[in-house]
Motif scaffolding. Structure first.
Motif, PDB file in Angstrom:
ATOM      1  N   SER A  39       0.850  -1.191   0.000  1.00  0.00           N
ATOM      2  CA  SER A  39       0.000   0.000   0.000  1.00  0.00           C
ATOM      3  C   SER A  39       0.886   1.240   0.000  1.00  0.00           C
ATOM      4  O   SER A  39       1.557   1.531   0.991  1.00  0.00           O
ATOM      5  N   TYR A  40       0.889   1.954  -1.123  1.00  0.00           N
ATOM      6  CA  TYR A  40       1.682   3.177  -1.220  1.00  0.00           C
ATOM      7  C   TYR A  40       0.771   4.369  -0.953  1.00  0.00           C
ATOM      8  O   TYR A  40      -0.118   4.686  -1.758  1.00  0.00           O
ATOM      9  N   LEU A  41       0.973   5.010   0.179  1.00  0.00           N
ATOM     10  CA  LEU A  41       0.111   6.091   0.631  1.00  0.00           C
ATOM     11  C   LEU A  41       0.886   7.400   0.751  1.00  0.00           C
ATOM     12  O   LEU A  41       0.549   8.254   1.571  1.00  0.00           O
ATOM     13  N   ASP A  42       1.903   7.563  -0.089  1.00  0.00           N
ATOM     14  CA  ASP A  42       2.762   8.735  -0.021  1.00  0.00           C
ATOM     15  C   ASP A  42       2.860   9.446  -1.360  1.00  0.00           C
ATOM     16  O   ASP A  42       3.869  10.076  -1.676  1.00  0.00           O
ATOM     17  N   GLY A  43       1.793   9.362  -2.157  1.00  0.00           N
ATOM     18  CA  GLY A  43       1.795  10.031  -3.454  1.00  0.00           C
ATOM     19  C   GLY A  43       1.830  11.539  -3.345  1.00  0.00           C
ATOM     20  O   GLY A  43       2.154  12.235  -4.309  1.00  0.00           O
ATOM     21  N   ASN A  44       1.489  12.063  -2.159  1.00  0.00           N
ATOM     22  CA  ASN A  44       1.553  13.505  -1.932  1.00  0.00           C
ATOM     23  C   ASN A  44       2.976  13.977  -1.630  1.00  0.00           C
ATOM     24  O   ASN A  44       3.205  15.169  -1.467  1.00  0.00           O
ATOM     25  N   SER A  45       3.913  13.033  -1.572  1.00  0.00           N
ATOM     26  CA  SER A  45       5.313  13.390  -1.323  1.00  0.00           C
ATOM     27  C   SER A  45       6.201  13.004  -2.509  1.00  0.00           C
ATOM     28  O   SER A  45       7.050  13.785  -2.926  1.00  0.00           O
ATOM     29  N   LEU A  46       6.001  11.819  -3.060  1.00  0.00           N
ATOM     30  CA  LEU A  46       6.714  11.379  -4.257  1.00  0.00           C
ATOM     31  C   LEU A  46       5.818  10.451  -5.049  1.00  0.00           C
ATOM     32  O   LEU A  46       5.463   9.368  -4.578  1.00  0.00           O
ATOM     33  N   GLY A  47       5.446  10.874  -6.242  1.00  0.00           N
ATOM     34  CA  GLY A  47       4.591  10.046  -7.083  1.00  0.00           C
ATOM     35  C   GLY A  47       5.329   8.854  -7.658  1.00  0.00           C
ATOM     36  O   GLY A  47       6.553   8.844  -7.763  1.00  0.00           O
ATOM     37  N   ARG A  48       4.570   7.839  -8.036  1.00  0.00           N
ATOM     38  CA  ARG A  48       5.159   6.627  -8.606  1.00  0.00           C
ATOM     39  C   ARG A  48       5.518   6.855 -10.084  1.00  0.00           C
ATOM     40  O   ARG A  48       4.911   7.681 -10.758  1.00  0.00           O
TER      41      ARG A  48
END
Length: 405
Positions: free
Chosen positions: A31-40
């Motif tokens: 679960s990647y929940l850090d798209g607001n810091s670094l997008g995939r």
């Protein structure tokens, strides 16, 4: 319906679900929940980078500059402006870092209001914004007027109305607050600042690519933002700056480099600024770092920012639903707006001791974002995140909080 069934139903009804397949897989991440810091990264980005290195850079070498590289800061800026910023052509440029562009625009803005000695900002804005203005105030003999903002919410128009006056040169705020996700009322704050004769500078780092923006319609004077969060530009991707047409003849940015000269390749004595938005450039454009923007803007244009925003609100709404059901009873506090009108693209949860949960979360393949002293930011990027992924990530968090009670 169970919460897991609800996640599955939301995924089944998601018109943007197919976009998840455009991103490179991360096998160890649940679960990647850090798209607001670094997008995939996009799979198309990997292809573009390979093509650029092998064929354009490797094949054309220095001839690539005459193939259009020199215009990328402007052409990509115009595309970004049209797709994500609500900006007409000739007002957006891609260059430098957010910090450098903040300095350029803020210095230009205060110098364009001679005799005014006050700059208004808030205490909970992102550190770079505060640090840059502290430095400019020291350079130019200005006074900083700090608005105390509630970290659970953010800047309010009434606070700005109390702070600005005839001595105010510039106000600087974030469209979406980096800590809480508070979505500021940009048009109203602009109106208040302009009535006092001040210029407005907005930080769009946590909204560009996630929240619809209408810079021209809102009467924004200046804006900056990064491209490595919701715009998926990669670590250290170049930033962007917006300077509205009516100010381009009167504002002069302070870092005079050859690319901002009216005739870069004449290389003559003395600096003469280029006309228009090109004058915001300084050094050689980071061409290699701009390559991902082509794929990312193609994707965002196809999806549409309004559809992205609609899914973002559903995702963050589901985060709130799970938090209320699982985490609030365990002493976790929601410190983000519950109103969709005022909520950006992420939700912050607060509980003492969250920092100790980061390592076990990562070990379980769950990656949120942590902000001291005790906040976890849950930032599901709409085009790369499923509702089931959100469910899985918060389920792991719930189990860890229960274990560490």
């Amino acid at each position: 319906m169970s919460l897991l069934d609800r996640a599955a139903a939301l995924d089944a009804a998601d018109p943007l679900a197919s976009y998840r397949d455009r991103f490179l897989p991360a096998p160890s991440v649940v679960s990647y929940l850090d798209g607001n810091s670094l997008g995939r990264p996009l799979a198309a980005t990997a292809d573009l980078m390979d093509d650029f290195v092998r064929d354009q850079w490797g094949g054309r070498l220095i001839q690539g500059w005459t193939d259009g590289w020199l215009e990328w800061p402007l052409t990509l800026g115009d595309r970004l402006g049209a797709i994500a910023l609500g900006a007409a052509p000739g007002q957006t440029v891609v260059a430098d870092s957010t910090t450098v562009l903040l300095y350029k625009l803020a210095r230009a803005a205060v110098d364009a209001r001679p005799g005014r000695r006050k700059v208004v900002l808030d205490t909970d804005n992102f550190p770079t914004d505060r640090y840059v203005l502290e430095g400019i105030a020291a350079e130019r003999g200005l006074a900083l007027h700090w608005i105390e903002t509630d970290p659970v919410t953010g800047i309010e128009p009434a606070q700005v109305a109390e702070a600005v006056d005839a001595d105010t040169a510039l106000v600087l705020f974030s469209h979406v607050a980096y800590r809480s996700g508070w979505l500021a009322d940009v048009p109203e704050i602009n109106r208040i600042a302009h009535e006092a004769g001040a210029l407005t500078l907005w930080d769009l780092c946590h909204s560009a690519g996630s929240v619809p923006i209408a810079l021209d319609e809102w009467g924004v004077d200046l804006a900056v933002g990064c491209s490595y969060k919701y715009l998926n530009g990669g670590p250290g991707a170049p930033a962007f700056a917006y300077l509205r047409h009516s100010l381009q003849d009167s504002l002069r940015q302070p870092i005079q480099g050859w690319m901002g000269h009216r005739a870069s390749f004449e290389m003559g004595p003395g600096y003469e600024a280029a006309t228009g938005i090109r004058a915001l450039l300084s050094g050689t454009p980071p061409i290699l770092a701009m390559v991902p923007a082509h794929a990312n803007l193609d994707m965002l244009a196809a999806a549409g920012i309004e559809a992205v925003r609609a899914k973002s609100l559903l995702l963050t709404g589901f985060v709130l639903e799970l938090a209320d059901e699982w985490l609030v009873p365990l002493g976790v506090e929601v410190v983000s707006p519950r109103s969709a009108e005022r909520r950006g693209g992420h939700v912050t949860l607060r509980r003492p001791g969250f920092e100790q949960l980061l390592e076990p979360l990562w070990a379980a393949g769950v990656i949120p974002d942590y902000r001291r002293p005790d906040g976890l930011r849950i930032g599901p990027a709409p085009l790369s995140t499923s509702f089931t992924e959100v469910y899985q990530g918060l389920a792991v968090l719930r189990d860890l909080v229960e274990k560490h009670q």
